[in-house]
Design an enzyme around this catalytic site. Structure first.
Site, short mmCIF file in Angstrom:
data_model
loop_
_atom_site.label_atom_id
_atom_site.label_comp_id
_atom_site.label_asym_id
_atom_site.label_seq_id
_atom_site.Cartn_x
_atom_site.Cartn_y
_atom_site.Cartn_z
N ASP A 107 9.88 3.79 2.94
CA ASP A 107 10.52 2.50 2.76
C ASP A 107 11.79 2.45 3.61
O ASP A 107 12.57 3.41 3.62
CB ASP A 107 10.88 2.29 1.29
CG ASP A 107 11.52 0.93 1.04
OD1 ASP A 107 10.78 0.01 0.67
OD2 ASP A 107 12.75 0.80 1.22
N ILE A 158 15.18 3.29 1.76
CA ILE A 158 15.36 4.53 0.99
C ILE A 158 15.40 5.68 1.99
O ILE A 158 14.36 6.15 2.47
CB ILE A 158 14.24 4.73 -0.05
CG1 ILE A 158 14.23 3.56 -1.04
CG2 ILE A 158 14.42 6.04 -0.80
CD1 ILE A 158 13.19 3.66 -2.13
N LYS A 170 12.68 11.15 15.05
CA LYS A 170 13.75 12.14 14.97
C LYS A 170 13.24 13.37 14.24
O LYS A 170 12.47 13.27 13.27
CB LYS A 170 14.96 11.59 14.20
CG LYS A 170 15.52 10.28 14.72
CD LYS A 170 16.71 9.85 13.88
CE LYS A 170 17.20 8.47 14.29
NZ LYS A 170 16.28 7.41 13.86
N ALA A 172 2.31 14.31 2.28
CA ALA A 172 1.82 13.56 1.12
C ALA A 172 0.93 12.39 1.51
O ALA A 172 1.17 11.71 2.51
CB ALA A 172 3.00 13.05 0.30
N THR A 192 -21.60 -22.69 -19.69
CA THR A 192 -20.66 -21.87 -18.93
C THR A 192 -20.75 -22.13 -17.44
O THR A 192 -19.73 -22.25 -16.74
CB THR A 192 -20.92 -20.38 -19.21
OG1 THR A 192 -20.79 -20.14 -20.62
CG2 THR A 192 -19.93 -19.51 -18.47
N VAL A 193 -21.98 -22.23 -16.92
CA VAL A 193 -22.16 -22.48 -15.49
C VAL A 193 -21.62 -23.85 -15.12
O VAL A 193 -20.92 -24.03 -14.11
CB VAL A 193 -23.65 -22.35 -15.10
CG1 VAL A 193 -23.85 -22.74 -13.64
CG2 VAL A 193 -24.15 -20.94 -15.35
N THR A 208 7.59 4.14 -1.01
CA THR A 208 8.44 5.26 -0.62
C THR A 208 7.72 6.59 -0.86
O THR A 208 6.80 6.69 -1.68
CB THR A 208 9.76 5.22 -1.39
OG1 THR A 208 10.63 6.21 -0.86
CG2 THR A 208 9.56 5.46 -2.88
N MET A 252 13.61 15.22 2.61
CA MET A 252 14.07 16.03 3.74
C MET A 252 14.74 17.32 3.26
O MET A 252 15.80 17.71 3.75
CB MET A 252 15.02 15.22 4.63
CG MET A 252 14.40 13.95 5.19
SD MET A 252 15.61 12.81 5.92
CE MET A 252 16.40 12.16 4.44
N ASP A 292 8.50 5.83 14.17
CA ASP A 292 9.03 7.15 13.85
C ASP A 292 7.94 8.21 13.90
O ASP A 292 6.74 7.90 13.89
CB ASP A 292 9.64 7.16 12.43
CG ASP A 292 10.98 6.44 12.39
OD1 ASP A 292 11.54 6.19 13.46
OD2 ASP A 292 11.44 6.14 11.27
N GLY A 320 8.49 5.37 8.43
CA GLY A 320 7.77 6.02 7.34
C GLY A 320 8.43 5.70 6.00
O GLY A 320 9.65 5.54 5.90
#
Length: 460
Positions: free
Chosen positions: A303, A306, A270, A412, A22-23, A331, A383, A248, A301
């Site tokens: 994705d 999305i 925002k 989260a 094996t080695v 996401t 949101m 953001d 933040g």
């Protein structure tokens, strides 16, 4: 320094490997990958080694080792379980002035095999001088995580243009500075993104224009839901190459600290009814900075595609022919669900999932509530904290049961994550008592019932 690090060319060169276990198979795999003309000496060999030799054209000499087996070779490796045979191979190799490696016996080696990060033609070797192979392998794993496979493509690209650049820039110092610019700029990023034709165009533009004024590039990066460990390798690499970072409010401090110390940071976050920089100005700022020759990261933040308005930002970049890359992020729905023990789909609960914006325009219920009634579909509202009363009211008004489980996840994946559970009938009162703060995510559906059973975040 106990060993001199060198890179040895063994392609089409005669190499002997004594041993077939094996080695020995592991060493054969490495030698054959490097193109050695391998001769294996052993009474028996593993099935895998037989396949390797057949695939690469190596030879198996089915016999016990003899001193004559070393004649005409350039390199010797011994990997038998018999210490006396290994010692004899070492002695014979030394008498013939052949480099020899006896596996797991540093005292019988004139060279050793390092742990290798293979990004062919780029190679990184780590050695503990035979003292701790396990430590060397651990370091290799760490380096592998830091060096994407695309670096091999970049090394090959540079090799193809080496003579071209040397002819165009004969002096050594300017040529070195030019290559540093290439390796840290848009050309390298195009190569690593698989767009070599575009990279060649940019390289030729750099060679033709000695003024040094060239367009930069924009990297639209998803920072994920908060935990820095959820950033992709590509995202971290591009972030660390940026001259300017536009970020953001949802981007955590830990992620922002991954950027270069000397990078300019511009906050463009925002809040509800409070946009630090209007979206149109953000879009134009990306164009202006890139045209000034900057490498610009737009750090968002979750994705970018999305509910991140990433499409709007790259539309203007494309119109102005500014090079850009989009790097997906985990996401918020996926991060919040995983860290809360709430699978978004589950064979016994939900066979589909829908992402919905809960940021209702002017407080109105302008969503297609009638389409949200499937009991086997998980609903995820982004949101949705301010619009929570409307969400609960309208889902019930259009037919969802009052006892439908729901969860609100606050901050989260961070150390401050909190999960508030309830039902469509009770969640508004619960939130009023608990007073969570944005960012939050709302999950509606029977999968929420699994939270107590499967949640692990923050538990010992």
């Amino acid at each position: 320094m106990q060993y001199l690090p060198v890179c040895l060319q063994v392609r089409n060169s005669p190499v002997v490997l004594v041993g077939g276990g094996t080695v020995a198979t592991r060493k054969a795999r490495l030698l054959l990958r490097a193109g050695a003309n391998l001769n294996v000496v052993a009474p028996q060999i593993t099935p895998e080694l037989q396949l390797l030799l057949a695939e690469h054209g190596g030879n198996w000499q089915q016999s016990r080792y003899r001193e004559s087996d070393l004649h005409g070779r350039m390199l010797v490796v011994a990997a038998t379980p018999d210490r006396e045979v290994n010692k004899q191979v070492h002695a014979d190799a030394m008498a013939l002035n052949l480099p020899v490696n006896v596996v797991d016996s540093p005292d019988l080696c004139t060279f050793i095999f390092p742990s290798i990060v293979d990004r062919d033609p780029l190679l990184i070797a780590i050695s503990s001088s035979g003292r701790s192979p396990v430590l060397a392998r651990q370091l290799r794993r760490k380096i592998e995580a830091m060096v994407p496979a695309a670096y091999g493509r970049l090394a090959s690209f540079a090799g193809r243009f080496r003579d071209r650049v040397k002819d165009a820039i004969p002096e050594e110092t300017p040529r070195r500075l030019f290559w540093e610019q290439v390796m840290e700029g848009a050309v390298a990023e195009q190569v690593m993104g698989g767009r070599e034709a575009r990279a060649e165009e940019l390289l030729e533009t750099l060679l033709a224009d000695t003024s040094g004024h060239h367009n930069g590039e924009v990297y639209l990066i998803g920072a994920g839901p908060g935990d820095p460990d959820l950033m992709t390798f590509k995202a971290v690499r591009l972030l660390q190459s940026a001259d300017v970072v536009l970020y953001d409010r949802l981007v955590s401090a830990g992620i922002l600290e991954m950027s270069r110390r000397d990078a300019e940071r511009i906050y463009v976050g925002k809040r509800r009814d409070d946009h630090a920089v209007p979206q149109g100005e953000i879009n134009q700022l990306l164009v202006d900075l890139a045209k000034a020759g900057k490498r610009v990261v737009r750090l968002k933040g979750g994705d970018p595609f999305i509910f991140g308005r990433g499409g709007e930002e790259i539309e203007l970049l494309a119109r102005h022919r500014v090079p850009f890359q989009v790097v997906p992020g985990i996401t918020a729905a996926s991060g919040a669900a995983c860290y809360s023990g709430i699978p978004l789909t589950h064979r016994d609960h939900a066979q589909s999932v829908r992402f919905v914006t809960g940021h209702l325009k002017d407080g109105s219920s302008n969503l297609d509530w009638a389409s949200f009634q499937s009991e086997t579909e998980t609903l995820v509202f982004y949101m949705g904290l301010v619009g929570l009363p409307i969400i609960c009211e309208q889902l019930q008004a259009y037919g969802r049961r009052a006892d439908t489980p729901m969860a609100l996840i606050e901050r989260a994946t961070s150390s401050e994550q909190r999960v508030i559970t309830g039902t469509l009938a009770t969640m508004v009162d619960r939130v009023e008592r608990e007073k969570p703060r944005a960012p939050t995510l709302i999950i509606v559906g029977s999968v929420v019932e699994l939270h107590e059973q499967l949640s692990w975040f923050g538990k010992e």
